[in-house]
Structure formats: structure tokens, C-alpha cells
Design a protein around this motif. Structure first.
Motif, PDB file in Angstrom:
ATOM      1  N   ILE A  39       0.830  -1.207   0.000  1.00 60.80           N
ATOM      2  CA  ILE A  39       0.000   0.000   0.000  1.00 60.80           C
ATOM      3  C   ILE A  39       0.862   1.254   0.000  1.00 60.80           C
ATOM      4  CG2 ILE A  39      -1.639   1.344   1.367  1.00 60.80           C
ATOM      5  CD1 ILE A  39      -2.874  -1.301   2.264  1.00 60.80           C
ATOM      6  N   ALA A  40       1.960   1.240   0.748  1.00 59.09           N
ATOM      7  CA  ALA A  40       2.807   2.430   0.855  1.00 59.09           C
ATOM      8  C   ALA A  40       3.290   2.895  -0.512  1.00 59.09           C
ATOM      9  CB  ALA A  40       3.997   2.152   1.771  1.00 59.09           C
ATOM     10  N   ALA A  41       3.574   1.956  -1.392  1.00 58.44           N
ATOM     11  CA  ALA A  41       4.149   2.297  -2.689  1.00 58.44           C
ATOM     12  C   ALA A  41       3.169   3.028  -3.601  1.00 58.44           C
ATOM     13  CB  ALA A  41       4.658   1.034  -3.381  1.00 58.44           C
ATOM     14  N   VAL A  42       1.866   2.866  -3.363  1.00 53.88           N
ATOM     15  CA  VAL A  42       0.876   3.482  -4.258  1.00 53.88           C
ATOM     16  C   VAL A  42       0.166   4.674  -3.618  1.00 53.88           C
ATOM     17  CG1 VAL A  42       0.520   1.314  -5.481  1.00 53.88           C
ATOM     18  CG2 VAL A  42      -0.957   1.883  -3.552  1.00 53.88           C
ATOM     19  N   LEU A  43       0.496   5.003  -2.388  1.00 51.78           N
ATOM     20  CA  LEU A  43      -0.131   6.146  -1.741  1.00 51.78           C
ATOM     21  C   LEU A  43       0.308   7.453  -2.390  1.00 51.78           C
ATOM     22  CD1 LEU A  43      -0.004   5.223   2.057  1.00 51.78           C
ATOM     23  CD2 LEU A  43      -2.056   5.651   0.717  1.00 51.78           C
ATOM     24  N   THR A  44      -0.605   8.397  -2.443  1.00 46.78           N
ATOM     25  CA  THR A  44      -0.321   9.736  -2.945  1.00 46.78           C
ATOM     26  C   THR A  44      -0.508  10.745  -1.819  1.00 46.78           C
ATOM     27  OG1 THR A  44      -2.629  10.121  -3.572  1.00 46.78           O
ATOM     28  CG2 THR A  44      -1.175   9.063  -5.226  1.00 46.78           C
ATOM     29  N   GLU A  45      -0.030  11.966  -2.039  1.00 50.29           N
ATOM     30  CA  GLU A  45      -0.230  13.022  -1.050  1.00 50.29           C
ATOM     31  C   GLU A  45      -1.723  13.247  -0.796  1.00 50.29           C
ATOM     32  OE1 GLU A  45       1.904  14.614   0.745  1.00 50.29           O
ATOM     33  OE2 GLU A  45       3.820  14.102  -0.181  1.00 50.29           O
ATOM     34  N   GLU A  46      -2.531  13.147  -1.858  1.00 49.36           N
ATOM     35  CA  GLU A  46      -3.964  13.344  -1.697  1.00 49.36           C
ATOM     36  C   GLU A  46      -4.564  12.275  -0.787  1.00 49.36           C
ATOM     37  OE1 GLU A  46      -8.027  13.753  -4.416  1.00 49.36           O
ATOM     38  OE2 GLU A  46      -6.171  12.995  -5.310  1.00 49.36           O
ATOM     39  N   LEU A  47      -4.160  11.021  -0.974  1.00 48.31           N
ATOM     40  CA  LEU A  47      -4.675   9.955  -0.129  1.00 48.31           C
ATOM     41  C   LEU A  47      -4.224  10.114   1.319  1.00 48.31           C
ATOM     42  CD1 LEU A  47      -4.347   6.858  -2.489  1.00 48.31           C
ATOM     43  CD2 LEU A  47      -6.476   7.843  -1.584  1.00 48.31           C
ATOM     44  N   VAL A  48      -2.997  10.555   1.517  1.00 50.49           N
ATOM     45  CA  VAL A  48      -2.532  10.821   2.882  1.00 50.49           C
ATOM     46  C   VAL A  48      -3.450  11.839   3.549  1.00 50.49           C
ATOM     47  CG1 VAL A  48      -0.663  11.813   4.270  1.00 50.49           C
ATOM     48  CG2 VAL A  48      -0.135  10.203   2.432  1.00 50.49           C
ATOM     49  N   GLY A  49      -3.809  12.887   2.803  1.00 52.12           N
ATOM     50  CA  GLY A  49      -4.703  13.895   3.355  1.00 52.12           C
ATOM     51  C   GLY A  49      -6.073  13.348   3.672  1.00 52.12           C
TER      52      GLY A  49
ATOM     53  N   TYR B  98       4.384  17.554   9.638  1.00 52.46           N
ATOM     54  CA  TYR B  98       5.226  16.360   9.532  1.00 52.46           C
ATOM     55  C   TYR B  98       5.960  16.336   8.187  1.00 52.46           C
ATOM     56  CZ  TYR B  98       3.983  13.752  13.764  1.00 52.46           C
ATOM     57  OH  TYR B  98       3.863  13.309  15.060  1.00 52.46           O
ATOM     58  N   ARG B  99       5.308  16.791   7.133  1.00 52.57           N
ATOM     59  CA  ARG B  99       5.966  16.826   5.831  1.00 52.57           C
ATOM     60  C   ARG B  99       7.184  17.754   5.891  1.00 52.57           C
ATOM     61  NH1 ARG B  99       1.875  18.336   3.307  1.00 52.57           N
ATOM     62  NH2 ARG B  99       0.989  16.253   2.963  1.00 52.57           N
ATOM     63  N   ASP B 100       7.031  18.885   6.574  1.00 58.25           N
ATOM     64  CA  ASP B 100       8.163  19.809   6.716  1.00 58.25           C
ATOM     65  C   ASP B 100       9.258  19.216   7.583  1.00 58.25           C
ATOM     66  OD1 ASP B 100       6.821  21.640   5.157  1.00 58.25           O
ATOM     67  OD2 ASP B 100       6.064  22.815   6.858  1.00 58.25           O
ATOM     68  N   ARG B 101       8.872  18.464   8.615  1.00 58.42           N
ATOM     69  CA  ARG B 101       9.854  17.935   9.554  1.00 58.42           C
ATOM     70  C   ARG B 101      10.527  16.670   9.040  1.00 58.42           C
ATOM     71  NH1 ARG B 101      10.674  19.359  14.175  1.00 58.42           N
ATOM     72  NH2 ARG B 101      11.062  17.238  14.917  1.00 58.42           N
ATOM     73  N   HIS B 102       9.908  15.992   8.080  1.00 59.52           N
ATOM     74  CA  HIS B 102      10.445  14.735   7.547  1.00 59.52           C
ATOM     75  C   HIS B 102      10.497  14.818   6.016  1.00 59.52           C
ATOM     76  CE1 HIS B 102       9.981  12.879  11.560  1.00 59.52           C
ATOM     77  NE2 HIS B 102       8.830  13.532  11.611  1.00 59.52           N
ATOM     78  N   PRO B 103      11.331  15.713   5.486  1.00 58.63           N
ATOM     79  CA  PRO B 103      11.289  15.985   4.041  1.00 58.63           C
ATOM     80  C   PRO B 103      11.719  14.811   3.173  1.00 58.63           C
ATOM     81  CG  PRO B 103      13.168  17.073   5.072  1.00 58.63           C
ATOM     82  CD  PRO B 103      12.328  16.546   6.188  1.00 58.63           C
ATOM     83  N   GLY B 104      12.446  13.845   3.712  1.00 57.40           N
ATOM     84  CA  GLY B 104      12.907  12.721   2.908  1.00 57.40           C
ATOM     85  C   GLY B 104      11.894  11.605   2.757  1.00 57.40           C
ATOM     86  N   GLN B 105      10.739  11.706   3.423  1.00 59.09           N
ATOM     87  CA  GLN B 105       9.761  10.630   3.389  1.00 59.09           C
ATOM     88  C   GLN B 105       8.763  10.820   2.250  1.00 59.09           C
ATOM     89  OE1 GLN B 105       7.895  10.233   7.251  1.00 59.09           O
ATOM     90  NE2 GLN B 105       9.721   9.347   8.182  1.00 59.09           N
ATOM     91  N   GLY B 106       8.516   9.738   1.514  1.00 59.82           N
ATOM     92  CA  GLY B 106       7.456   9.739   0.532  1.00 59.82           C
ATOM     93  C   GLY B 106       6.104   9.614   1.202  1.00 59.82           C
ATOM     94  N   PRO B 107       5.016   9.638   0.437  1.00 57.73           N
ATOM     95  CA  PRO B 107       3.675   9.585   1.043  1.00 57.73           C
ATOM     96  C   PRO B 107       3.453   8.380   1.942  1.00 57.73           C
ATOM     97  CG  PRO B 107       3.517  10.250  -1.253  1.00 57.73           C
ATOM     98  CD  PRO B 107       4.951   9.863  -1.030  1.00 57.73           C
ATOM     99  N   GLY B 108       3.916   7.183   1.536  1.00 58.55           N
ATOM    100  CA  GLY B 108       3.703   5.997   2.351  1.00 58.55           C
ATOM    101  C   GLY B 108       4.420   6.075   3.685  1.00 58.55           C
ATOM    102  N   GLU B 109       5.684   6.464   3.660  1.00 58.36           N
ATOM    103  CA  GLU B 109       6.434   6.577   4.912  1.00 58.36           C
ATOM    104  C   GLU B 109       5.886   7.702   5.779  1.00 58.36           C
ATOM    105  OE1 GLU B 109      10.630   6.755   4.125  1.00 58.36           O
ATOM    106  OE2 GLU B 109      10.725   4.556   4.185  1.00 58.36           O
ATOM    107  N   LEU B 110       5.466   8.805   5.138  1.00 59.26           N
ATOM    108  CA  LEU B 110       4.909   9.914   5.906  1.00 59.26           C
ATOM    109  C   LEU B 110       3.624   9.489   6.619  1.00 59.26           C
ATOM    110  CD1 LEU B 110       5.184  12.947   6.596  1.00 59.26           C
ATOM    111  CD2 LEU B 110       3.648  13.389   4.666  1.00 59.26           C
TER     112      LEU B 110
END
Length: 488
Positions: free
Chosen positions: A325-335, A351-363
């Protein structure tokens, strides 16, 4: 070698080997079917003679795990109606005054049992503890809010098991005045819930990856009941569900649970259901549960019980990484997911600002780890300590080498029970560090025996947390505190 012990309901025969005697499948309540279905548990019928307790008893009705979790999480299904049973491992049935640990399994209130291999209490008994693992009703049978039936039947089962321990554990060498209840995930949530009720059935509690924020409002719980009833073609009542065999309910129950988890929509399922992304949980029925456990703790409930509480550092990776699931998540889905679960509006961006190296799934994993596990654990610990309760906190930070799991949910279980399987495809991989299991298991035993796991107590100002890792542990003040403070 056999051993026979007399309980309040009859004698049971266990087996002894390597200095430990095990009694398996001992009933603590009557089978919850027929006239007793959807009712509070009642004591088992007494039996004559000696009952064999040499194999695990039946497990509660439940769905099988789907792939890939069927490979990662053991969950044996043992047929039979007598599913309200427990297992006891003791170093010596003839002893007296031994500490007792009672394990409440996890599984999102719909899976699990006391018969899962990693939960063997043999190594706790080896180290001087009488260890008990229990079954309780799951899913619709245990937690659906059904007009015409008592709510929270699964919790009532847990209480009945603890009452059995109070009344019978001395016959197995245990001290009913030295009971520690411990559990993980839904079991940890159950522990915190039981702690908030001040039952007087245990003096110490360990909540692993389960704090006090999960409880459904009755109206939200009824939305789930009505949806399942509509799909089954029955009335949304205890009488309606009682007309359907438990095995026929499970596929519908599983489908609804999957929908709630995939898209926790408060408009469809209610805010308190969506917040936990679980369809069936304890319900604020106004009888057993009058308030959310974390609110009860903040008001001083449970302050006379010692508490050890914690989490794994990357809980939610279990639910996102191996499934893909993490691989197909988008920023919109995270929201969408975070908004549905009631995460405060500014948190995802922060969290996006504090963890800039994370993609949507990891975030999303980082946010929901904190939303469901780490931050509620801190709230429960701070409330308990502020009320005068003796409190300790831990984090499990060792990362699994398998399936990009990291320090995920349930990874610590084999370490707590000192029961590392070495399964090359399992949660912990082929060579998990035994020294870490030695330290963690020893801390749990010390807490049960003496009330001190071996590091400084938690208080709301210092927030000291023992971080379990390999090659060594470290006591850290408020790990990742800047993230935690965003939730204040």
C-alpha cells in the motif's frame, strides 16, 4: 509427567517438562453459544473426575488473515464451542506466592487467541512467573453493539478470566495479590481500558502498543451494526444476529472491517469508528464503560496500579509496507486518510516539513504511528503519573530486516516472551538478537515480580523512555519530542 490441580469447577491434568508444568485449554466460562450467545459470560459447568488440559482449547470464531499477513502473523483456528478457555504455565503447582502474569492477545478485536505459538508462557514460568494466556470473544460475537445484548462482551470475558485467576491461581502456585495484566495492540487497549475501571483484579499493568484513546460512541457503533445487518439480511439486533451462524457472519464482518481500515470515513462510519480505523471496538455503553479510558486515567482512575506502557518506533509500517500500500499512496490519499481519522488539520503539513525525505507511504506511517500509538501512550503515561501512579515507559526501536518493516507493530512480541522463532520470512527475520530478548523479557519479569523494570520512572516533565535496541538500550528524554508536541 502429569500433574493434577483442583480448580473451583473441577480437577485438571497438565504436563510437566523441563521444569515447567502447563495446563492448556482450561475453561473459565461456559461456551458462549446457544442460549448464552450475546450474553455476559457465566461460569463453566462443574465436571467430575479429572479433565485433560494437555492441548490448546478451541479458539473464538474469527476470520483468517489475508495475504501477506497470513505469512507474517500466526493465528491458529481450533474448532469447538468451548472457546472461553485459558492456559497456565507454572514453575511449580505446589509452590505458593509466585508472581502472576495474565496475557490479553491483540488482533484488532477480531483475530488472535491465547494459543498463538509466540505467546507460550513457558519461558516466563522458567523464570519464576505463573503465566496465563486467555481467549475472549472477538468480532461481532464480542464487540458488536447489539440492541438486546450487553455491550463489550469481549471485555466482560476478560474480566471473567481475571476473576478466574483471582479464585484459582493459588492452586497453580500463584499469588492472586501479585497479578500483572499485560497485552499488545487490541490487548494493550484492553489493558488500559481495564486499568481505567479500577476492578481490583490486578496490581500492575503493561500496555504494549495500545493506549486509552479507542472507544466507540454507541451511535457510531450502531452504524457498523446496521451495515452488517443489512448485508446479512437480518434486523440490527441481538435477536437478528443470533439467527445467523457465526461462521456466516465472519465474511461480512471481515469485508466491513477492511472497508473501515482502507478508508476511515467519519461520514459513513462515525468519527469514533474512523479515528481508530477499526470497525468493532469497545463501546461507551454507559454501563461498563462510561468514559474513554484516557479520560478516566486523567481523572485519577487506576492510580493505585503500577503501569508500564510503550510502543514500537514504527508501528504502522506493518500495515503499509508488506501489503504494498505504501508504494501506491499519494499526497492526496494521505490527506484523506488523516482527515478521516481525525488527525488535526495542521499535522500532515508539519510532519511533511519535519520529515522531508519521506514519501507519502512513509509519511503516513509516521503520522499514524504517532496518532494511534505513540502520542496516546504518552497521554496515558502522563495522566497516570500526574495522578500519582507509578509509571514507566518504553520504546522498541530495533528494526526488522524483513519486508521493509522497520520497528513495526507486533515485532516486540517474540522478545517479550523470549520466544524468537528465527522464521526467515517472519516479522523478525532469520537472526533476531537474542541479547535484546534477554533484556526485554527480564524487564517484564522484574516488573511483575518487584514492580520495577529497571530504569527511571516516567513523569510528565522529564518523559524518560527506555529505548530497547540492539546492541544496547538507552534511556532517552522524550524521544522525538518535537513531533509529539505538535499534538498538544
Amino acid at each position: 509427567m502429569d500433574a493434577v490441580v483442583r480448580t473451583a469447577h473441577g480437577s485438571v491434568r497438565g504436563t510437566t517438562g523441563d521444569g515447567v508444568t502447563a495446563f492448556l485449554g482450561v475453561p473459565y466460562a461456559a461456551p458462549p453459544f446457544g442460549a448464552d450467545r450475546f450474553r455476559a459470560p457465566r461460569p463453566p459447568e462443574p465436571w467430575d473426575g479429572v479433565r485433560d488440559a494437555v492441548a490448546y482449547g478451541p479458539t473464538a470464531p474469527k476470520p483468517a488473515y489475508t495475504r501477506p499477513y497470513d505469512r507474517l502473523l500466526d493465528d491458529p483456528a481450533i474448532p469447538g464451542d468451548d472457546c472461553l478457555n485459558l492456559n497456565v504455565w507454572t514453575p511449580d503447582p505446589g509452590a505458593a506466592g509466585l508472581p502472576v502474569m495474565v496475557w490479553i492477545h491483540g488482533g484488532a478485536f477480531r483475530n488472535g487467541s491465547g494459543a498463538i505459538p509466540v505467546y507460550s508462557g513457558r519461558n516466563f514460568a522458567r523464570d519464576g512467573v505463573v503465566c496465563v494466556t486467555i481467549n475472549y470473544r472477538l468480532g461481532v460475537e464480542g464487540f458488536a453493539h447489539l440492541p438486546g445484548a450487553p455491550s463489550n462482551r469481549g471485555l466482560l470475558d476478560q474480566i471473567a478470566a481475571l476473576e478466574w485467576v483471582r479464585d484459582n491461581i493459588a492452586a497453580f502456585g500463584g499469588d492472586p495479590g501479585r497479578v500483572t495484566v499485560f497485552g499488545e495492540s487490541a490487548g494493550g487497549m484492553s489493558v488500559t481500558t481495564l486499568l481505567s475501571l479500577d476492578l481490583g483484579l490486578f496490581g500492575r499493568a503493561i500496555a504494549q502498543s495500545g493506549a486509552g484513546g479507542i472507544a466507540q460512541d454507541p451511535d457510531d457503533a450502531l452504524l457498523v451494526t446496521r451495515e452488517m445487518a443489512a448485508r446479512l439480511g437480518v434486523a440490527p439486533t441481538a435477536e437478528g444476529f443470533a439467527a445467523i451462524d457465526p461462521a456466516a457472519i465472519i465474511p461480512v464482518q471481515a469485508a466491513v472491517a477492511a472497508e473501515v481500515a482502507a478508508m476511515p470515513d467519519p461520514g459513513r462510519w462515525g468519527a469514533t469508528t474512523a479515528a481508530g480505523a477499526m470497525s468493532l471496538t469497545p463501546v461507551l455503553d454507559g454501563e461498563l464503560l462510561a468514559r474513554r479510558p484516557e479520560d478516566a486515567l486523567a481523572a485519577g482512575a487506576g492510580r493505585g496500579t503500577d503501569l508500564l506502557i510503550g510502543y514500537t518506533a514504527e508501528e504502522f509500517r506493518l500495515f503499509l509496507m508488506p501489503s504494498g500500500i505504501a508504494a501506491v499512496l499519494t499526497e492526496e490519499l494521505v490527506g484523506l486518510v488523516t482527515a478521516g481519522m481525525g488527525v488535526p488539520r495542521g499535522i500532515p503539513a508539519a510532519y511533511r516539513d519535519r520529515h522531508p525525505g519521506q514519501g507519502p507511504g512513509e509519511l503516513l506511517s509516521t503520522i499514524i504511528t504517532d496518532a494511534l500509538f505513540r502520542v496516546p501512550a504518552h497521554r496515558a503515561a502522563a495522566a497516570h503519573a500526574a495522578s500519582g501512579g507509578r509509571t514507566w515507559m518504553y520504546e522498541f526501536a530495533w528494526p526488522s530486516p524483513n519486508h521493509d518493516l522497520g520497528a513495526c507493530h507486533a515485532l516486540e512480541l517474540g522478545f517479550v516472551f523470549d520466544n524468537l522463532s528465527g522464521d526467515p520470512d517472519g516479522l523478525s527475520g532469520p537472526n533476531p538478537p537474542q541479547a535484546l530478548a534477554d533484556r526485554m523479557h527480564r524487564a517484564w519479569v522484574a516488573f511483575a515480580a518487584d514492580g520495577d523494570p529497571g530504569w527511571a520512572r516516567f513523569d510528565p516533565s522529564s518523559r524518560l523512555v527506555n529505548v530497547f535496541d540492539d546492541p544496547s538500550d538507552e534511556v532517552v528524554a522524550d524521544p522525538r519530542g518535537d513531533d509529539r508536541k505538535l499534538w498538544d
